[in-house]
Scaffold this active site. Structure first.
Site, PDB file in Angstrom:
ATOM      1  N   HIS A 113      26.062 -50.794 -27.829  1.00 60.75           N
ATOM      2  CA  HIS A 113      25.128 -50.910 -26.884  1.00 60.75           C
ATOM      3  C   HIS A 113      23.423 -51.938 -27.878  1.00 60.75           C
ATOM      4  O   HIS A 113      22.640 -51.497 -27.744  1.00 60.75           O
ATOM      5  CB  HIS A 113      24.307 -49.686 -26.248  1.00 60.75           C
TER       6      HIS A 113
ATOM      7  N   ARG B 214      17.689 -50.561 -18.855  1.00 57.63           N
ATOM      8  CA  ARG B 214      18.393 -51.075 -17.363  1.00 57.63           C
ATOM      9  C   ARG B 214      17.335 -51.068 -16.487  1.00 57.63           C
ATOM     10  O   ARG B 214      17.141 -52.306 -16.103  1.00 57.63           O
ATOM     11  CB  ARG B 214      19.397 -49.940 -17.379  1.00 57.63           C
TER      12      ARG B 214
ATOM     13  N   ASP C  86      18.722 -51.541 -25.566  1.00 61.79           N
ATOM     14  CA  ASP C  86      20.664 -51.340 -24.959  1.00 61.79           C
ATOM     15  C   ASP C  86      20.717 -52.320 -24.912  1.00 61.79           C
ATOM     16  O   ASP C  86      20.317 -53.962 -25.190  1.00 61.79           O
ATOM     17  CB  ASP C  86      20.527 -50.161 -24.021  1.00 61.79           C
TER      18      ASP C  86
ATOM     19  N   ASP D  88      26.431 -43.791 -29.565  1.00 63.86           N
ATOM     20  CA  ASP D  88      27.379 -43.312 -28.346  1.00 63.86           C
ATOM     21  C   ASP D  88      28.508 -45.106 -28.498  1.00 63.86           C
ATOM     22  O   ASP D  88      28.034 -45.491 -28.136  1.00 63.86           O
ATOM     23  CB  ASP D  88      26.782 -43.099 -27.163  1.00 63.86           C
ATOM     24  N   GLU D  89      29.343 -44.309 -27.507  1.00 63.76           N
ATOM     25  CA  GLU D  89      30.155 -45.448 -26.606  1.00 63.76           C
ATOM     26  C   GLU D  89      30.178 -46.754 -27.626  1.00 63.76           C
ATOM     27  O   GLU D  89      29.777 -48.059 -27.324  1.00 63.76           O
ATOM     28  CB  GLU D  89      29.543 -45.705 -25.073  1.00 63.76           C
TER      29      GLU D  89
ATOM     30  N   PHE E 221      20.155 -36.609 -14.748  1.00 63.98           N
ATOM     31  CA  PHE E 221      19.169 -36.742 -13.914  1.00 63.98           C
ATOM     32  C   PHE E 221      19.354 -38.492 -13.106  1.00 63.98           C
ATOM     33  O   PHE E 221      18.995 -38.072 -11.689  1.00 63.98           O
ATOM     34  CB  PHE E 221      18.006 -36.357 -14.269  1.00 63.98           C
TER      35      PHE E 221
ATOM     36  N   THR F 262      18.602 -45.837 -16.216  1.00 61.62           N
ATOM     37  CA  THR F 262      17.870 -46.213 -15.062  1.00 61.62           C
ATOM     38  C   THR F 262      18.665 -47.276 -14.201  1.00 61.62           C
ATOM     39  O   THR F 262      18.194 -47.446 -13.348  1.00 61.62           O
ATOM     40  CB  THR F 262      16.398 -46.490 -15.040  1.00 61.62           C
TER      41      THR F 262
HETATM   42  C1  ACM Z   1      24.598 -41.710 -23.128  1.00 63.46           C
HETATM   43  O1  ACM Z   1      24.973 -40.650 -21.904  1.00 63.46           O
HETATM   44  N1  ACM Z   1      25.718 -42.638 -23.061  1.00 63.46           N
HETATM   45  C2  ACM Z   1      24.587 -40.947 -23.614  1.00 63.46           C
END
Ligand code: ACM
Ligand code: ZN
Length: 756
Positions: free
Chosen positions: A263, A162, A191, A325-326, A418, A468
């Site tokens: 991603h 990012r 990503d 993920d996602e 974080f 980020t």
């Molecule tokens: C994530 O925060 N998508 C692993």
């Protein structure tokens, strides 16, 4: 969150602290203080294997602390030495057997660090360096420390997709990990918004995928873009080797992450043939989750295997992170190849296909002698046989993994992300959202209570993640990780003690001096002044507090920034009219906190008695009904605790003015964020009454008027004089097709009902 302490007790605890606790983070397992001091002076000799990394690291860092001649530190000349030793048979008196075990012995004549191996010696050196950095006059107290970590995986993650960070910045990040005994650097390299690692076989990944047209700026809901091309930014393989070596010298394992199947937009931009549809694609310019993902065709697996070959050649880590993920299943549902594959392999559905994808990659990675780790979603449709899970959506992924004898790293969002705010968002730079202050991180126990002792052995450790999207530069990286990294460090080492958070906070404040010397930009949120609106007879007052010495709060009511000479806060401040209260925390005349600024917009309803016929949802009920008349008007661009949230329910509020009151205008605000299922109201009606029984409708507005209002509704109601006012705000109902959350109950967010 608020901890009131009298100056008196602060002094007492500070006194005991210097007597019993050393300025160390993470605190060691076992500390025995002895009588006397070691004194660093011109005659200090260094003993150890001069060619070893550990020796060189120590000397380099020692010279940063004492760059000049030490002769000014001589009080009395006596020979002394600092000795750095290895002893593979080292037995220490803690229950844990790890490579990082060490003993640190300090007496008047010598300092001896003994590591079980070079890793242990390195950890002992970190402890010694902290003692040296925080000592006064080069005097280090005599003691014996026996130390070992609780968890094998003590990780920090960094998203360089990012926003990108240079090799030098990544090295600084690794230095921070090393200083506080973290041992795993999870490098998020690919990503939707950028591919950041050179792959020789597929040059277009970085030629095309390492840049984007522009970037989203500001709050997500604003949907504003900077119009500036970003990149190309990536690491060459030579740079990656340099970083891996740098980390190795600091006993830190770098775990690379190559995201799949989701991603993947940056990769698909370079090689659109790996998608389910033709494309063309472009690296994402906004944040979020995107429908175009890798299509599980043979060609895709060949590509990913070739990429992983180069990745594994660069990174010697046991684990390779494959994301997981996602991954939306939208494209797979409509792709003939994907559907065919589901049938051919007797998979249940697209979740089965996700599992098929990960299994196939795992088999390949295992065949090269490595293991995969992936985010929670790799559990979808069945976990691959040897995979480890990184539990982020909560702790359930970790629990499920451990119960089925798979390793897990715990990194639940609410404790370990974080990129969340660490103080009141009003006083913090724009962040992703959430609220994860220092004490929350410190309170985390990576072993879920659901696990028995045998299952708990599968919890490898703990990690914090730094995404980020909203972190534009390295100064902001520093700000978001410090001081929370201190809490993570102690949680991972296994010596955190949430009951004694206050004592930890004192050590944190001492470490700030170390960060100051390094010119690190850390968050000062722990000093911040918090405010709470409380009702008083005729309206509201604003109560200020700090976890530090309450006598240090200064405030202004005239829009000027508070300084050391501003009014000292003593009692809740009456809010008699619309005004802004600015407050901050000072110590010895110096500003220590951010300036908190709270704007009040009062009206005839402010602080009056309000009742709701239906209560807000538990997670969005904050100060209860009173929130709607507390004089703080919700920001229509930001969800936060100034709003009340109702899922599938109308807001029906009655306000009791106490006596008959004249007004001619009524206002309220509603929020809209369709991505979060938040829709504007469908209608609103206003009624008046003098007996709280017979209500007369005085105004009604419909959907169009509310839609066109920007969320701020101001209604002329003619000249009124009544004791009660009732307002009914109608929920949008079921979310219509084509919207996120279609067919579910919409959320209605409302704040501040005023009358003038
Ligand atoms: C994530 O925060 N998508 C692993
Ligand atoms: Zn497909």
């Amino acid at each position: 969150m608020k901890r009131f302490l009298l100056v008196f007790s602060l002094l007492i605890s500070a006194f005991f602290c210097t007597q019993t606790k050393l300025n160390l983070i993470p605190y060691p397992q076992k500390v025995e203080l002895k009588i006397g001091n070691f004194e660093i002076n011109k005659n200090t000799l260094f003993v150890g294997d001069k060619k070893s990394n550990e020796y060189k690291y120590f000397i380099d860092n020692f010279k940063k602390i004492y760059p000049n001649d030490l002769s000014k530190n001589i009080n009395k000349i006596k020979p002394n030495f600092i000795s750095l030793l290895l002893n593979k048979d080292l037995k220490i008196d803690t229950k844990r057997e790890f490579n990082s075990n060490y003993i640190l012995n300090i007496s008047d004549e010598m300092i001896v660090v003994i590591g079980k191996n070079s890793e242990g010696l390195f950890q002992g050196i970190q402890t010694l360096l902290q003692l040296i950095k925080t000592s006064k006059d080069g005097k280090i107290p005599a003691l014996e420390i026996q130390d070992s970590p609780k968890f094998a995986w003590r990780g920090m993650h960094l998203d360089v997709c990012r926003h990108f960070f240079t090799v030098d910045e990544v090295k600084q990040y690794i230095d921070y990990l090393a200083m506080y005994k973290l041992n795993t650097f999870h490098w998020h390299l690919t990503d939707d918004q950028g591919w950041r690692i050179e792959i020789k076989k597929y040059p277009k990944l970085t030629e095309v995928g390492a840049k984007r047209k522009e970037s989203m700026i500001g709050a997500y809901v604003d949907n504003i873009f900077d119009g500036k091309p970003y990149g190309p930014y990536f690491y060459t393989q030579e740079q990656i080797k340099e970083v891996v070596k740098y980390a190795q010298d600091r006993h830190i394992t770098v775990v690379p992450e190559i995201e799949m199947p989701g991603h993947a937009l940056a990769a698909l931009t370079a090689y659109p043939e790996l998608a389910c549809t033709k494309g063309p694609f472009e690296p994402a310019t906004k944040w979020g989750v995107f429908d175009d993902v890798f299509c599980p065709k043979d060609e895709t697996f060949t590509f990913l295997e070739n990429v992983l070959d180069e990745v594994m050649a660069l990174f010697p880590s046991q684990y390779i992170h494959i994301g997981g993920d996602e991954c939306p299943k939208t494209r797979w549902k409509e792709c003939a190849h994907c559907q065919e594959l589901i049938k051919k392999n007797n998979l249940k559905d697209e979740h089965g296909l996700q599992s098929y994808f990960i299994h196939r990659i795992e088999k390949y990675v295992n065949s090269k002698g490595r293991k995969i780790i992936g985010w929670d979603e790799i559990l979808e449709g069945g976990l691959a046989p040897n995979a480890a899970v990184m539990s982020w959506t909560g702790v359930n992924g970790g629990i499920e993994a451990a119960k089925s004898k798979h390793f897990a790293v715990m990194t639940p969002g609410s404790y370990c992300y974080f990129d969340h705010y660490q103080g009141d968002p009003a006083t913090e730079p724009n962040a992703f959202g959430g609220f994860t202050p220092l004490d929350k991180v410190y309170s985390y126990n990576p072993i879920p209570s659901e696990l028995n002792a045998e299952q708990a052995k599968y919890i490898l450790g703990v990690q914090a993640n730094l995404w980020t999207e909203y972190i534009l530069d390295f100064k902001q990286v520093q700000y978001m990780i410090f001081p929370r990294l201190f809490a993570l460090s102690e949680v991972g080492w296994g010596t955190s003690d949430p009951k004694n958070y206050k004592e930890f906070e004192e050590r944190v404040i001492n470490q700030f001096k170390v960060l100051d010397k390094m010119n690190v930009n850390y968050a000062k949120s722990i000093y911040n002044v918090s405010g709470k609106v409380i009702p008083n007879n005729n309206g509201v007052s604003y109560e200020l507090s700090t976890s530090q010495n309450p006598n240090g709060i200064r405030y202004t009511l005239d829009e000027t920034e508070p300084n050391a000479d501003s009014q000292t806060y003593q009692n809740p401040i009456p809010v008699s009219k619309s005004m802004t209260i600015k407050s901050a925390y000072f110590e010895n005349g110096q500003l220590k906190s951010a300036v908190s600024s709270q704007q009040f917009t009062t009206s005839k309803t402010t602080g009056k008695t309000i009742t709701l016929e239906q209560q807000p949802s538990e997670n969005y009920s904050f100060g209860g009904a009173f929130t709607l008349v507390d004089g703080i008007v919700g920001n229509v661009k930001q969800l936060g605790k100034t709003w009340l949230g109702f899922q599938g329910k109308d807001v029906i509020a009655t306000i009791d003015f106490g006596t008959k009151t004249q007004f001619s205008e009524v206002y309220f605000n509603t929020l809209e964020n369709k991505g979060s299922w938040i829709h504007r109201a469908k209608s609103a009606q206003i009624f008046v009454s003098d007996d709280n029984t017979d209500f007369k409708m005085i105004k009604e507005i419909g959907k169009d008027e509310i839609q066109n209002s920007n969320g701020k509704i101001k209604l002329n109601v003619g000249s009124q004089n009544s004791k009660y006012i009732k307002i009914k705000i109608e929920n949008a109902g079921i979310i219509p097709a084509g919207n996120p959350g279609a067919d579910s109950k919409a959320w209605l967010f409302v704040d501040e009902i005023g009358a003038n």
